[in-house]
Design a protein around this motif. Structure first.
Motif, PDB file in Angstrom:
ATOM      1  N   TYR A  39       0.812  -1.214   0.000  1.00  0.00           N
ATOM      2  CA  TYR A  39       0.000   0.000   0.000  1.00  0.00           C
ATOM      3  C   TYR A  39       0.853   1.275   0.000  1.00  0.00           C
ATOM      4  O   TYR A  39       0.483   2.268  -0.615  1.00  0.00           O
ATOM      5  N   ASP A  40       1.971   1.302   0.724  1.00  0.00           N
ATOM      6  CA  ASP A  40       2.755   2.539   0.862  1.00  0.00           C
ATOM      7  C   ASP A  40       4.063   2.532   0.097  1.00  0.00           C
ATOM      8  O   ASP A  40       4.763   3.543   0.077  1.00  0.00           O
ATOM      9  N   GLY A  41       4.440   1.447  -0.525  1.00  0.00           N
ATOM     10  CA  GLY A  41       5.669   1.407  -1.299  1.00  0.00           C
ATOM     11  C   GLY A  41       6.935   1.277  -0.484  1.00  0.00           C
ATOM     12  O   GLY A  41       8.029   1.282  -1.032  1.00  0.00           O
ATOM     13  N   ARG A  42       6.824   1.153   0.848  1.00  0.00           N
ATOM     14  CA  ARG A  42       8.016   1.031   1.682  1.00  0.00           C
ATOM     15  C   ARG A  42       8.464  -0.416   1.791  1.00  0.00           C
ATOM     16  O   ARG A  42       7.640  -1.327   1.730  1.00  0.00           O
ATOM     17  N   PRO A  43       9.756  -0.665   1.973  1.00  0.00           N
ATOM     18  CA  PRO A  43      10.229  -2.042   2.128  1.00  0.00           C
ATOM     19  C   PRO A  43       9.729  -2.624   3.446  1.00  0.00           C
ATOM     20  O   PRO A  43       9.377  -1.895   4.379  1.00  0.00           O
ATOM     21  N   PRO A  44       9.682  -3.937   3.551  1.00  0.00           N
ATOM     22  CA  PRO A  44       9.216  -4.564   4.805  1.00  0.00           C
ATOM     23  C   PRO A  44      10.157  -4.233   5.957  1.00  0.00           C
ATOM     24  O   PRO A  44      11.333  -3.925   5.769  1.00  0.00           O
ATOM     25  N   GLY A  45       9.614  -4.259   7.166  1.00  0.00           N
ATOM     26  CA  GLY A  45      10.400  -3.932   8.347  1.00  0.00           C
ATOM     27  C   GLY A  45      11.553  -4.898   8.557  1.00  0.00           C
ATOM     28  O   GLY A  45      11.512  -6.068   8.169  1.00  0.00           O
ATOM     29  N   SER A  46      12.610  -4.354   9.180  1.00  0.00           N
ATOM     30  CA  SER A  46      13.806  -5.155   9.418  1.00  0.00           C
ATOM     31  C   SER A  46      14.153  -5.101  10.905  1.00  0.00           C
ATOM     32  O   SER A  46      13.865  -4.116  11.594  1.00  0.00           O
ATOM     33  N   THR A  47      14.764  -6.141  11.382  1.00  0.00           N
ATOM     34  CA  THR A  47      15.160  -6.211  12.789  1.00  0.00           C
ATOM     35  C   THR A  47      16.639  -6.539  12.916  1.00  0.00           C
ATOM     36  O   THR A  47      17.042  -7.267  13.825  1.00  0.00           O
ATOM     37  N   ASP A  48      17.464  -6.002  12.009  1.00  0.00           N
ATOM     38  CA  ASP A  48      18.891  -6.281  12.104  1.00  0.00           C
ATOM     39  C   ASP A  48      19.510  -5.411  13.191  1.00  0.00           C
ATOM     40  O   ASP A  48      18.841  -4.612  13.871  1.00  0.00           O
ATOM     41  N   ALA A  49      20.836  -5.532  13.379  1.00  0.00           N
ATOM     42  CA  ALA A  49      21.524  -4.836  14.468  1.00  0.00           C
ATOM     43  C   ALA A  49      21.467  -3.323  14.314  1.00  0.00           C
ATOM     44  O   ALA A  49      21.360  -2.589  15.300  1.00  0.00           O
ATOM     45  N   ILE A  50      21.512  -2.837  13.071  1.00  0.00           N
ATOM     46  CA  ILE A  50      21.479  -1.382  12.852  1.00  0.00           C
ATOM     47  C   ILE A  50      20.134  -0.806  13.271  1.00  0.00           C
ATOM     48  O   ILE A  50      20.061   0.227  13.946  1.00  0.00           O
ATOM     49  N   ASP A  51      19.043  -1.502  12.904  1.00  0.00           N
ATOM     50  CA  ASP A  51      17.718  -1.009  13.274  1.00  0.00           C
ATOM     51  C   ASP A  51      17.527  -1.027  14.783  1.00  0.00           C
ATOM     52  O   ASP A  51      16.892  -0.131  15.351  1.00  0.00           O
ATOM     53  N   VAL A  52      18.061  -2.037  15.441  1.00  0.00           N
ATOM     54  CA  VAL A  52      17.961  -2.089  16.898  1.00  0.00           C
ATOM     55  C   VAL A  52      18.772  -0.955  17.532  1.00  0.00           C
ATOM     56  O   VAL A  52      18.326  -0.295  18.483  1.00  0.00           O
ATOM     57  N   ALA A  53      19.985  -0.684  16.994  1.00  0.00           N
ATOM     58  CA  ALA A  53      20.813   0.389  17.554  1.00  0.00           C
ATOM     59  C   ALA A  53      20.208   1.761  17.340  1.00  0.00           C
ATOM     60  O   ALA A  53      20.443   2.683  18.128  1.00  0.00           O
ATOM     61  N   LEU A  54      19.412   1.924  16.268  1.00  0.00           N
ATOM     62  CA  LEU A  54      18.803   3.227  16.002  1.00  0.00           C
ATOM     63  C   LEU A  54      17.774   3.620  17.047  1.00  0.00           C
ATOM     64  O   LEU A  54      17.413   4.800  17.148  1.00  0.00           O
ATOM     65  N   TRP A  55      17.306   2.653  17.845  1.00  0.00           N
ATOM     66  CA  TRP A  55      16.342   3.008  18.878  1.00  0.00           C
ATOM     67  C   TRP A  55      16.967   3.861  19.978  1.00  0.00           C
ATOM     68  O   TRP A  55      16.255   4.601  20.671  1.00  0.00           O
ATOM     69  N   VAL A  56      18.280   3.791  20.149  1.00  0.00           N
ATOM     70  CA  VAL A  56      18.927   4.618  21.178  1.00  0.00           C
ATOM     71  C   VAL A  56      18.820   6.102  20.852  1.00  0.00           C
ATOM     72  O   VAL A  56      18.318   6.889  21.661  1.00  0.00           O
ATOM     73  N   PRO A  57      19.276   6.576  19.647  1.00  0.00           N
ATOM     74  CA  PRO A  57      19.071   8.003  19.355  1.00  0.00           C
ATOM     75  C   PRO A  57      17.601   8.377  19.236  1.00  0.00           C
ATOM     76  O   PRO A  57      17.227   9.517  19.520  1.00  0.00           O
ATOM     77  N   ARG A  58      16.757   7.423  18.819  1.00  0.00           N
ATOM     78  CA  ARG A  58      15.325   7.741  18.737  1.00  0.00           C
ATOM     79  C   ARG A  58      14.760   8.070  20.110  1.00  0.00           C
ATOM     80  O   ARG A  58      13.996   9.028  20.272  1.00  0.00           O
ATOM     81  N   LEU A  59      15.138   7.290  21.104  1.00  0.00           N
ATOM     82  CA  LEU A  59      14.654   7.553  22.463  1.00  0.00           C
ATOM     83  C   LEU A  59      15.252   8.839  23.026  1.00  0.00           C
ATOM     84  O   LEU A  59      14.576   9.583  23.738  1.00  0.00           O
ATOM     85  N   VAL A  60      16.524   9.102  22.705  1.00  0.00           N
ATOM     86  CA  VAL A  60      17.158  10.326  23.202  1.00  0.00           C
ATOM     87  C   VAL A  60      16.506  11.564  22.599  1.00  0.00           C
ATOM     88  O   VAL A  60      16.272  12.571  23.280  1.00  0.00           O
ATOM     89  N   LEU A  61      16.186  11.493  21.308  1.00  0.00           N
ATOM     90  CA  LEU A  61      15.608  12.642  20.608  1.00  0.00           C
ATOM     91  C   LEU A  61      14.092  12.684  20.679  1.00  0.00           C
ATOM     92  O   LEU A  61      13.481  13.592  20.099  1.00  0.00           O
ATOM     93  N   LEU A  62      13.480  11.729  21.391  1.00  0.00           N
ATOM     94  CA  LEU A  62      12.024  11.703  21.467  1.00  0.00           C
ATOM     95  C   LEU A  62      11.437  12.987  22.054  1.00  0.00           C
ATOM     96  O   LEU A  62      10.445  13.513  21.524  1.00  0.00           O
TER      97      LEU A  62
END
Length: 348
Positions: A39-62
């Motif tokens: 529906y949106d043209g985006r690739p399917p979600g991923s759960t690799d190490a980079i995506d997991v590490a990105l949650w740290v800056p996401r929480l800091v910048l929330l």
């Protein structure tokens, strides 16, 4: 009776045949799952190490995201949407402009910057045919307190589509110029203030190359400058800092001079107008010679420098990555040093 019986037997056979086909199709449909549409043209979600590490800056910048999204973007967006539906921009534009083509206008302006005096004023413009065809006039007036005053008037004539001449008269007096000291080791917290009063009459000539910003600009005129022992915003005055020994003796304190100013600027831009890609380079060079009279000797200074910038069009959503380098130098002409408020840098 025989016809009716035959008709009933025919309908019964059709119902039996339909039920048989449905019974054969249902197991096949139950075993084959329909592919989920994209529906949106985006690739399917991923759960690799980079995506997991990105949650740290996401929480800091929330917290910053919440403030920018719900305290700034949404209210401002709602206000703009309401204003557009109510046609407020059109009403304001028609109220502040005049002329058959809205070529003239008068509108209020305001300026506020932390650490400097705020100001309010008005600006006037008349494009294209102010006094005659090809003539444009600009004027501005601003007030920021008893010692803060700005007044400018400019008259420009378009010689051709790519060239023009103009004359600009300006007066500026303000007490909140900021100075931190001389040299690379000057401290940012060593704030000091001084005032300047400047009156200038400058003639200008412009010749552009093509439709872009490339071109040559020449200017010349007279400028009168007077140093003022002012202060602002709770900071000590430059004169006070010099008296206490926090600053060395500074050339220019108490001075008043009139000087001839001659300048030139060259701009070369390799970028093409949109919708062409905006990758390219910009080079801007400038020089200005200021000469004042001191007895039989002409003394002054030359200010020169340049701006170089490269652009890389990333190819989506008009995103352009740029890297710029600026350089500015001031050299004395004659035997006298340059006043501290004319040295290279944003505040001398």
């Amino acid at each position: 009776m025989n016809a009716r019986a035959a008709n009933r037997r025919s309908q019964l056979r059709r119902w039996v045949l339909g039920l048989a086909l449905m019974s054969c199709a249902l197991p096949a449909a139950a075993n084959e799952k329909r592919e989920v549409p994209d529906y949106d043209g985006r690739p399917p979600g991923s759960t690799d190490a980079i995506d997991v590490a990105l949650w740290v800056p996401r929480l800091v910048l929330l917290p910053l995201y919440v403030v920018s999204e719900y305290a700034v973007r949404l209210p401002v967006g709602a206000l703009i949407s309401v204003a557009e539906r109510s046609e407020v921009p059109r009403y304001l534009y028609e109220a502040l402009t005049f002329g058959e083509r809205q070529q003239g206008g008068l509108y209020p302006v305001g300026y506020a910057d932390f650490g400097f005096r705020p100001s309010v004023g008005a600006r006037f413009f008349w494009n294209g045919d102010a006094l005659f065809d090809g003539n444009s006039v600009r004027a501005a007036l601003a007030y920021g307190g008893r010692h803060w005053l700005l007044a400018t008037v400019s008259d420009r004539y378009q010689l051709s589509e790519a060239s023009g001449v103009g004359l600009r008269l300006s007066f500026l007096r303000r007490p909140d110029h900021l100075f931190h000291g001389l040299g690379p080791r000057s401290e940012d917290d060593a704030n000091a203030r001084y005032g300047l009063q400047q009156l200038a009459a400058i003639g200008e000539f412009e010749q552009r190359f093509g439709r872009g910003p490339s071109g040559v600009w020449l200017s010349g005129g007279v400028r009168t400058v007077r140093f003022r022992d002012d202060t602002c915003c709770g900071d000590p005055a430059v004169v006070e800092r010099v008296a206490t020994g926090a600053f060395p003796e500074l050339t220019g304190i108490g001075e008043r001079f009139t000087a001839i100013v001659v300048g030139a600027q060259l701009a070369l831009d390799s970028r093409r107008p949109r919708p062409e890609p905006r990758s390219g380079a910009l080079l801007r060079l400038h020089a200005e010679n200021t000469l004042r009279w001191r007895g039989v000797e002409n003394v002054g200074w030359v200010r020169y420098g340049g701006h170089a910038e490269g652009f890389l069009d990333l190819g989506w959503e008009a995103r352009v990555l740029s890297l710029a380098l600026d350089i500015e130098l001031v050299d004395p002409v004659g035997s006298e040093p340059v006043p501290f408020f004319e040295l290279a840098g944003p505040a001398g």
